[in-house]
Design an enzyme around this catalytic site. Structure first.
Site, mmCIF file in Angstrom:
data_model
loop_
_atom_site.group_PDB
_atom_site.id
_atom_site.type_symbol
_atom_site.label_atom_id
_atom_site.label_comp_id
_atom_site.label_asym_id
_atom_site.label_seq_id
_atom_site.Cartn_x
_atom_site.Cartn_y
_atom_site.Cartn_z
ATOM 1 N N ALA A 220 0.820 -1.213 0.000
ATOM 2 C CA ALA A 220 0.000 0.000 0.000
ATOM 3 C C ALA A 220 0.860 1.272 0.000
ATOM 4 C CB ALA A 220 -0.935 -0.028 1.202
ATOM 5 N N HIS A 221 0.201 2.406 -0.026
ATOM 6 C CA HIS A 221 0.921 3.677 -0.139
ATOM 7 C C HIS A 221 1.818 3.953 1.068
ATOM 8 C CE1 HIS A 221 -3.080 5.829 1.207
ATOM 9 N NE2 HIS A 221 -2.813 4.790 1.949
#
Lengths: 355, 355, 355
Positions: free
Chosen positions: A243-244
């Site tokens: 994920a980010h």
């Protein structure tokens, strides 16, 4: 097509000490590699783990990669090396027949005139390279890949067919990105507002160091503000979700179907077994090993092995036990009560005489 | 476009005994299929499970696929068959409107001159077929698919848009491969060496038998030395991960998000429910059923149903119980102590007199 | 390229009350957004959660989005808003530099003459748009995307590179579909028959309302008979699997790696955290929150938070406890026996005199 090496040349390339069996020929050209059990007399094998030692005596391989300790047991020619498994890995490169396209831009590729493609790079048919993208020497952009605006693919890096790199992402040298991997899609960020979701545009990018391998269908999202960062020599299997703003430390390895949630930091030299998960914003210490399907729900401060989950069993027994899981707290309280009551019976003097 | 059959023709095609309701017409042309509850008088329905029997009496369908036992309860025309669910499945083929492209190579496809494409195969725009690949009669290579060097796609097999087949993979006849599936990416193999990872090039391929269906985004990795093998009639859902050298037996079915780790062997006629997992190197017996999200951590020797995991509940109760999970071993020991102490109290003579 | 706003204009666009710090200039043009800790004097920051309050005093940002309550603590210019996190989300749109292609059909796209593409839509190179598909004004079909026969892409919707929409699917306005997402692949339906599987052709489609975001590699299968339906404003992360005939209510959000099995219904305003699962045919009430990796195995009737799973720990302790899980039912029975026996000891009169 690479030419296959003779036994003598193979020994040289692997730094092995070749001890020929009687009648064997240093000029024999093995056709490939195989396990001790399955190797034909035309193939080379390896003994990488003590658990396979029993297969050594009957192997038909023409030669076996072995350690010094076990060389004497080898019934055929021995290629004596320090680390047979590592030598085997090196040998696979010599027998690999994965096609490697010639340099140049295929006429059915679409390369923006403002892109910068090294003449020694190869751009396959159907690939799309957008403006200001840079493709390094010896890089391969596979069929139907897309490299977004201003992204960079380092020298020697190979994108297999269908991989997509969004805009503004950086991939280092000598990486491998398998098919359908997606680098730089938006991180999942929305602000709740009046029971609806307002998109938080993801302004960061992705930064992948050298010698990273990324599996098929794996996603590495772009950062919300800063970058998502994958360290040097990291190996990521298929169907992994990063994920980010995640940071993965150098030389960590992540097996298939694992997921790392936003802003988590994984240290160096960690391993995540298949289906492992790490929740957002936690830190996992260097050298941690997470077993299959374990969900890491808080930070890990020191190296070690970590697990969660329940054992499997036949469904009938499982159901009986699973039902009790919902009563565990109650069971623990009942146990406590019993302990107190029993203590009172055993030591009646403490709380007053019983008789 | 296939023409829709009349009721009479439908009965014939499904091997059904058509028992017309008063006023019904064998020449009626039903427009499609629907559930008992939702069918219009222009649609055919089916009664495949006893739990839907209560909907039969009020159905507005023009005809219903039913078993002999329930035919008498059918208020409309009955299409009496042995196995209504199977007959329904056969009927769906008659109403399916999935477009099927005409044979031929689209001018926007890129087919290597050394590829062998049957004139009755269809190669869609954007598809790339590499050298020495073979595409069988009636096969469809969808838009933007890639078929790698020396791979083979059997007659009648359909690759939906974006599917990628690496080099040296074999897919049998009458298979379906959904979009973004990746067949033949490298298995995840690296040898640790001086705290780094040396790639084990994956020298094997993938071998998929006839009549296999593979879901969207599913990955089937190539073998390290030998092949990864998928048996005849196996059905695999979306987002499934099949690692290198896995063997899946004939007619097994694997639901979405499942994962099978390297060198595991799944028997014939097995089912893996959604999110099931099987660790590496184990064997699962023919006819085994693995329930949703179960992780199989060792070999299964006999057919049966197998499970792992915990029940879900509201988070507050769950948290109370989950905390106790970490105390389970301690609880078990305390229980043992209590049993001994209590036994001593109940049978004081055994260990010595109490009074 | 959008021009960046001055502080004054930024305040206006966000509906913020700009309270200038001494010496600050309403005409300053901030270069971007960043966290309180990392912002340079050229960047704007935000204070969205009390847990970051301690970073406010030292921030070097030129201005901070804050609530009225905390505005006084802001050492730099304050942009006072009701909901700083939401204002931050709005601000990200102003600084987003995701390239947006010009309208028109790229010469390397393949658009069927029977497709209906709005002149204000953009069709990127390698994209394939099949017959009778409709692409709305301002829609973007990214590089190497495929839009199947008779499918519809609403105005303002963006398909990122490589997304595949099968035939007969409907996507509303202002949606975002990330790379390699697959909309409309066949649901997983097979009828068992003589130990083989007969395919149930999936005759339904997919219906996605307006303002939906769909992550990379996410799959939304077409319905078996009716449609799979995704409600308005739903946000779905990467690698999510939505099976056939699922219904997702408006404004629900589903994090990465979650899976919803066939015919399940998720209510409005629900959240599924990463890796959550919902089995088939169940209903999840509006406003339910499912925590990470929880498997919902039956219907949820009222809003709340729901969990399953076990805590993680170091593997040694975990193993000890996990073994006990398989003994849980037995432990519960032993506990019951102890309680009875102890009760008999404590109240000897009940069952007969002890002495």
């Amino acid at each position: 097509m690479k030419e296959r090496p003779t036994l003598a040349r193979l020994a040289e390339q692997l730094g092995a000490d070749l001890r020929l069996a009687p009648g064997a020929d240093t000029e024999q050209v093995p056709t490939g590699l195989n396990t001790l059990q399955d190797a034909t007399p035309a193939q080379v094998s390896f003994l990488a783990s003590a658990s396979y030692r029993r297969f050594l005596v009957d192997t038909r391989a023409c030669a076996v990669l072995v350690s010094e300790e076990l060389a004497a047991e080898c019934p055929v020619s021995a290629l004596v090396v320090e680390n047979p498994y590592h030598a085997f890995a090196l040998a696979t490169a010599l027998y690999d027949r994965t096609p490697r396209p010639a340099p140049g831009i295929h006429p059915a590729a679409v390369v923006d005139p403002d892109a910068d493609v090294d003449p020694e790079a190869s751009i396959a048919p159907g690939a799309v390279v957008e403006a200001f993208a840079r493709i390094g020497a010896g890089a391969v952009v596979g069929a139907n890949c897309v490299v977004g605006e201003s992204s960079e693919i380092g020298a020697g890096t190979r994108l297999h067919p269908g991989a997509v790199i969004y805009h503004g992402c950086f991939i280092g040298r000598d990486c491998v990105v398998h098919s359908q991997a997606v680098i730089g899609a938006d991180g999942f960020g929305f602000a709740p507002h009046r029971r609806r979701w307002t998109k938080i545009h993801q302004l960061g990018g992705v930064e992948i160091a050298d010698e990273v391998e990324i599996g098929a269908v794996t996603c590495i999202d772009r950062g919300a503000l800063g970058n998502t960062v994958i360290g040097r020599g990291v190996k990521i299997d298929n169907q992994v979700q990063i994920a980010h703003n995640v940071q993965i430390g150098d030389y960590s390895a992540i097996a298939a179907c694992s997921a790392v949630a936003g802003s988590a930091t994984i240290g160096k030299h960690c391993t995540l077994a298949g289906g492992a998960g790490v929740v957002g914003h936690v830190t996992v210490a260097d050298g941690s090993h997470i077993t299959a399907r374990t969900l890491v729900t808080k930070s890990i401060d020191s190296a070690g092995s970590y697990s969660s989950g329940t054992p499997f069993s036949d469904s009938r027994n499982w159901r009986r036990n699973a039902v009790r899981y919902s009563q565990l707290d109650q069971m623990a309280r009942r146990l406590k009560v019993l302990e107190k009551q029993l203590e009172a019976l055993r030591q009646p003097g403490r709380d007053g005489e019983k008789d």
